[in-house]
Design a protein around this motif. Structure first.
Motif, PDB file in Angstrom:
ATOM      1  N   VAL A 174     -38.710  -2.885 -10.110  1.00 10.62           N
ATOM      2  CA  VAL A 174     -37.728  -3.699  -9.387  1.00 10.62           C
ATOM      3  C   VAL A 174     -38.297  -3.978  -8.006  1.00 10.62           C
ATOM      4  O   VAL A 174     -38.645  -3.038  -7.271  1.00 10.62           O
ATOM      5  CB  VAL A 174     -36.378  -2.952  -9.275  1.00 10.62           C
ATOM      6  CG1 VAL A 174     -35.349  -3.820  -8.559  1.00 10.62           C
ATOM      7  CG2 VAL A 174     -35.867  -2.549 -10.659  1.00 10.62           C
ATOM      8  N   THR A 175     -38.399  -5.257  -7.653  1.00 11.14           N
ATOM      9  CA  THR A 175     -39.156  -5.606  -6.437  1.00 11.14           C
ATOM     10  C   THR A 175     -38.359  -6.510  -5.490  1.00 11.14           C
ATOM     11  O   THR A 175     -37.451  -7.224  -5.920  1.00 11.14           O
ATOM     12  CB  THR A 175     -40.485  -6.298  -6.821  1.00 11.14           C
ATOM     13  OG1 THR A 175     -40.214  -7.451  -7.622  1.00 11.14           O
ATOM     14  CG2 THR A 175     -41.393  -5.365  -7.579  1.00 11.14           C
ATOM     15  N   GLN A 189     -47.838  -8.815  -3.495  1.00  5.58           N
ATOM     16  CA  GLN A 189     -48.338  -7.480  -3.156  1.00  5.58           C
ATOM     17  C   GLN A 189     -47.562  -6.421  -3.953  1.00  5.58           C
ATOM     18  O   GLN A 189     -48.138  -5.536  -4.585  1.00  5.58           O
ATOM     19  CB  GLN A 189     -48.196  -7.240  -1.642  1.00  5.58           C
ATOM     20  CG  GLN A 189     -48.264  -5.792  -1.197  1.00  5.58           C
ATOM     21  CD  GLN A 189     -49.534  -5.089  -1.617  1.00  5.58           C
ATOM     22  OE1 GLN A 189     -50.586  -5.710  -1.695  1.00  5.58           O
ATOM     23  NE2 GLN A 189     -49.433  -3.801  -1.937  1.00  5.58           N
ATOM     24  N   ILE A 190     -46.261  -6.546  -3.938  1.00  5.71           N
ATOM     25  CA  ILE A 190     -45.439  -5.479  -4.524  1.00  5.71           C
ATOM     26  C   ILE A 190     -45.414  -5.604  -6.052  1.00  5.71           C
ATOM     27  O   ILE A 190     -45.506  -4.599  -6.772  1.00  5.71           O
ATOM     28  CB  ILE A 190     -44.047  -5.482  -3.867  1.00  5.71           C
ATOM     29  CG1 ILE A 190     -44.209  -5.212  -2.360  1.00  5.71           C
ATOM     30  CG2 ILE A 190     -43.146  -4.427  -4.506  1.00  5.71           C
ATOM     31  CD1 ILE A 190     -42.999  -5.499  -1.514  1.00  5.71           C
ATOM     32  N   GLY A 216     -31.086  -5.337 -12.094  1.00  3.58           N
ATOM     33  CA  GLY A 216     -31.899  -4.228 -11.590  1.00  3.58           C
ATOM     34  C   GLY A 216     -31.217  -2.910 -11.916  1.00  3.58           C
ATOM     35  O   GLY A 216     -31.842  -1.959 -12.390  1.00  3.58           O
ATOM     36  N   ALA A 217     -29.918  -2.872 -11.678  1.00  2.00           N
ATOM     37  CA  ALA A 217     -29.161  -1.651 -11.978  1.00  2.00           C
ATOM     38  C   ALA A 217     -29.234  -1.325 -13.472  1.00  2.00           C
ATOM     39  O   ALA A 217     -29.345  -0.158 -13.861  1.00  2.00           O
ATOM     40  CB  ALA A 217     -27.717  -1.828 -11.523  1.00  2.00           C
ATOM     41  N   LEU A 250     -39.323   5.348 -16.452  1.00  2.00           N
ATOM     42  CA  LEU A 250     -39.637   5.461 -15.020  1.00  2.00           C
ATOM     43  C   LEU A 250     -39.144   4.201 -14.322  1.00  2.00           C
ATOM     44  O   LEU A 250     -39.368   3.099 -14.829  1.00  2.00           O
ATOM     45  CB  LEU A 250     -41.148   5.609 -14.838  1.00  2.00           C
ATOM     46  CG  LEU A 250     -41.735   5.811 -13.441  1.00  2.00           C
ATOM     47  CD1 LEU A 250     -43.104   6.472 -13.545  1.00  2.00           C
ATOM     48  CD2 LEU A 250     -41.892   4.530 -12.642  1.00  2.00           C
ATOM     49  N   VAL A 251     -38.498   4.370 -13.181  1.00  2.00           N
ATOM     50  CA  VAL A 251     -38.128   3.205 -12.374  1.00  2.00           C
ATOM     51  C   VAL A 251     -39.009   3.204 -11.134  1.00  2.00           C
ATOM     52  O   VAL A 251     -39.054   4.184 -10.382  1.00  2.00           O
ATOM     53  CB  VAL A 251     -36.648   3.232 -11.952  1.00  2.00           C
ATOM     54  CG1 VAL A 251     -36.336   2.039 -11.055  1.00  2.00           C
ATOM     55  CG2 VAL A 251     -35.747   3.205 -13.171  1.00  2.00           C
ATOM     56  N   SER A 252     -39.723   2.113 -10.961  1.00  2.00           N
ATOM     57  CA  SER A 252     -40.557   1.924  -9.784  1.00  2.00           C
ATOM     58  C   SER A 252     -39.875   0.870  -8.931  1.00  2.00           C
ATOM     59  O   SER A 252     -39.814  -0.301  -9.295  1.00  2.00           O
ATOM     60  CB  SER A 252     -41.953   1.462 -10.219  1.00  2.00           C
ATOM     61  OG  SER A 252     -42.765   1.277  -9.096  1.00  2.00           O
ATOM     62  N   PHE A 253     -39.359   1.300  -7.800  1.00  2.00           N
ATOM     63  CA  PHE A 253     -38.501   0.430  -6.995  1.00  2.00           C
ATOM     64  C   PHE A 253     -39.062   0.239  -5.595  1.00  2.00           C
ATOM     65  O   PHE A 253     -39.466   1.213  -4.945  1.00  2.00           O
ATOM     66  CB  PHE A 253     -37.094   1.048  -6.890  1.00  2.00           C
ATOM     67  CG  PHE A 253     -36.200   0.329  -5.921  1.00  2.00           C
ATOM     68  CD1 PHE A 253     -35.533  -0.834  -6.295  1.00  2.00           C
ATOM     69  CD2 PHE A 253     -36.038   0.795  -4.621  1.00  2.00           C
ATOM     70  CE1 PHE A 253     -34.727  -1.514  -5.386  1.00  2.00           C
ATOM     71  CE2 PHE A 253     -35.239   0.120  -3.707  1.00  2.00           C
ATOM     72  CZ  PHE A 253     -34.573  -1.034  -4.100  1.00  2.00           C
ATOM     73  N   THR A 254     -39.062  -0.976  -5.117  1.00  2.68           N
ATOM     74  CA  THR A 254     -39.309  -1.250  -3.702  1.00  2.68           C
ATOM     75  C   THR A 254     -38.163  -2.093  -3.192  1.00  2.68           C
ATOM     76  O   THR A 254     -37.781  -3.094  -3.810  1.00  2.68           O
ATOM     77  CB  THR A 254     -40.631  -1.999  -3.483  1.00  2.68           C
ATOM     78  OG1 THR A 254     -41.704  -1.176  -3.942  1.00  2.68           O
ATOM     79  CG2 THR A 254     -40.848  -2.305  -2.015  1.00  2.68           C
TER      80      THR A 254
END
Ligand code: NAD
Length: 486
Positions: free
Chosen positions: A150-151, A158-159, A215-216, A226-230
């Motif tokens: 989730v970006t 970049q993200i 996203g939620a 795995l949740v990779s969040f920025t």
């Protein structure tokens, strides 16, 4: 132009229709993006799960390395198209697309491909006899499974690539949920993956939507490992809570309020000029930007003047102009939020040494003048909360220890900078800062092989580098009994 979702190897329209993407420099509608609904997200997660469970993707390192290099090269072939989109949709100054806004993250895919190719996936711990049972032990590194990425909108390439690259190189499958303000940047990557690479169906899914709830949905779904969040710290907190119900691994890159410390033996005007440029860049929309300038109290007025001179001369401008460093904010919502902080600065007793609001001569675009705030202490909300605009707050310190105290007096711990002449003093300060990265006398910490992330409420885990790759791995210990020896 309008864009599609990438789900299970197909480019498909969103079941929610389409939503507009806006040029923040002109406020014009650029075009439309596919608007996914919850069913689309459900299919994307199902596709990623199947691709992980029922194909060889997670075990075929050579295929993964091949696909990542193919993607890097295909992105390179379309780099001018991507550059135009990035400038138009993100409001990114075009000069920055030759670095961290586009080219550097594309190149970073090559770094993770090399890393996966050369990585030590298994480690022999040798033989032992725990409880008298002769055993050979091997540590195996394996992918986590399905990654929900989730970006945010501020540095989308970049993200997005700092998540897609290592997650895929490690053997995971991914559902990328892009920010509603920058759907095209992600959707075009989905199209390029579909049209120009050999990624198997379902390995990468790209979902765009105007609705944050998708996203939620990723954070709650039990099929996601795995949740990779920025994003913001507030949303990061919600992600962590939601992920806790299914005990998902979470990786969080969150906000910051980093300090730029000028010691009393530094070249003060040069330091203040550098600090101002670092905050004006991309209209201050960077999580690791050093938005608090800490200067020796005796020279505070001089520092404010130097920073204001630098900020005013940088100014703001059209992001398509190669000379522009400070473009627009991403949206009217973000501009209003920054203006709210500028009003707060005055209410808290601060003053503007330059800037302070919307430019009078610019009717269109979400611009804010580069602003220097003086007259506040580190207790002010303006000095403690993330503004995410081209706003630098100058704060006086009373020596090296006091500068460290002020810098660390923050809920955040993402980045920082220190400048001075006496190397021992500079190192003393740098070693006491509770942050994930630090620039010492102008050093650049951003690089594909350098881990990036935060202490405290700036996040959990590291992105990029070996540490960033290993975030996407599990550790399995295989204990093989040795028969007949005892
Ligand atoms: P945001 O937190 O509002 O949104 C980020 C993403 O999360 C978006 O894709 C959004 O749709 C999604 N989202 C929203 N609510 C959600 C929920 N409940 N569950 C799951 N996903 C949800 O952040 P933003 O406004 O897009 O970005 C700005 C913020 O990001 C700033 O605070 C900035 O500091 C931070 N940021 C941090 C880093 C870093 O690496 N530390 C990098 C860039 C930006």
């Amino acid at each position: 132009m309008s864009t599609a979702l990438l789900i299970d190897g197909q480019l498909v329209p969103g079941r929610g229709g389409e939503f507009a993407t806006i040029n923040p420099a002109t406020e014009e509608t650029l075009g439309y993006a596919a608007d996914a609904d919850a069913d689309d997200m459900d299919r994307a997660i199902a596709a990623a799960r199947t691709a992980f469970d029922d194909t060889d993707w997670s075990r075929d390192t050579a295929l993964r390395v091949h696909c990542l290099r193919q993607l890097r090269d295909a992105l390179g072939d379309e780099i001018e198209h991507l550059r135009a989109i990035t400038v138009a949709e993100v409001g990114a100054p075009v000069s920055l697309t030759y670095g961290g806004h586009l080219q550097a993250p594309v190149d970073g895919l090559g770094y993770v491909a090399d890393l996966a190719e050369n990585y030590t996936w298994t480690t022999d711990l040798g033989e032992a006899a725990p409880f008298g049972k002769p055993t050979r032990r091997t540590v195996v590194r394996e992918p986590c499974g399905v990654v929900g990425a989730v970006t945010p909108w501020n540095f989308p390439h970049q993200i997005n690539f700092a998540k897609l690259g290592p997650a895929l190189a490690a053997g995971n499958t991914v559902v990328l949920k892009a920010a509603p303000d920058t759907p095209w940047c992600a959707a075009e990557v989905g199209r390029i993956i579909n049209e120009r690479t050999d990624f198997p169906a379902g390995v990468v899914n790209v979902v765009t939507s105007a609705d944050h709830a998708l996203g939620a949905q990723l954070t709650e779904d039990p099929r996601v490992d795995l949740v990779s969040f920025t994003g913001s710290t507030a949303t990061g907190r919600a992600v962590m809570v939601a992920a806790s119900h299914t005990i998902k691994k979470v990786f969080l890159e969150l906000g910051g309020k980093s300090a730029y410390i000028v010691l009393d033996d530094a070249d003060l005007p040069a330091a203040c000029t550098a600090a101002a440029a670092g905050v004006a860049m991309h209209a201050g929309q960077g999580c690791a930007f050093t938005t608090r300038l800490l200067v020796p109290r005796a020279r505070c007025d001089e520092a404010v003047a130097a920073a204001a001179t630098a900020m005013s001369s940088i100014g703001f401008g059209d992001p398509t102009d190669p000379k522009t460093l400070c473009g627009p904010l991403i949206s009217a919502r973000q501009r209003d939020r920054v203006e709210g902080y500028l009003r707060l600065a005055l209410e808290e007793g601060g003053r503007f040494a330059c800037g302070g609001g919307r430019p009078a001569d610019r009717a269109q675009g979400f611009f804010i003048e580069p602003t220097v705030i003086a007259g506040l202490t580190n207790d002010a909300r303006v000095a403690r909360e993330e503004i995410f605009g081209p706003v630098l707050t100058v704060i006086a310190h009373d020596g090296d220890a006091d500068a460290v105290r002020i810098a660390n007096d923050s809920p955040y711990g993402l980045s920082g900078a220190v400048v001075g002449t006496d190397q021992a003093r500079v190192d003393w300060v740098a070693s006491r800062l509770r942050t994930g990265t630090i620039n010492v006398n102008g050093g650049v910490w951003y690089s594909p092989d350098a881990p990036f992330g935060g202490y405290k409420q700036s996040g959990i885990g590291r992105e990029m580098g070996v540490a960033g790759f290993e975030e996407y791995l599990e550790t399995k210990l295989v204990a093989r009994g040795i028969s007949g020896t005892r």
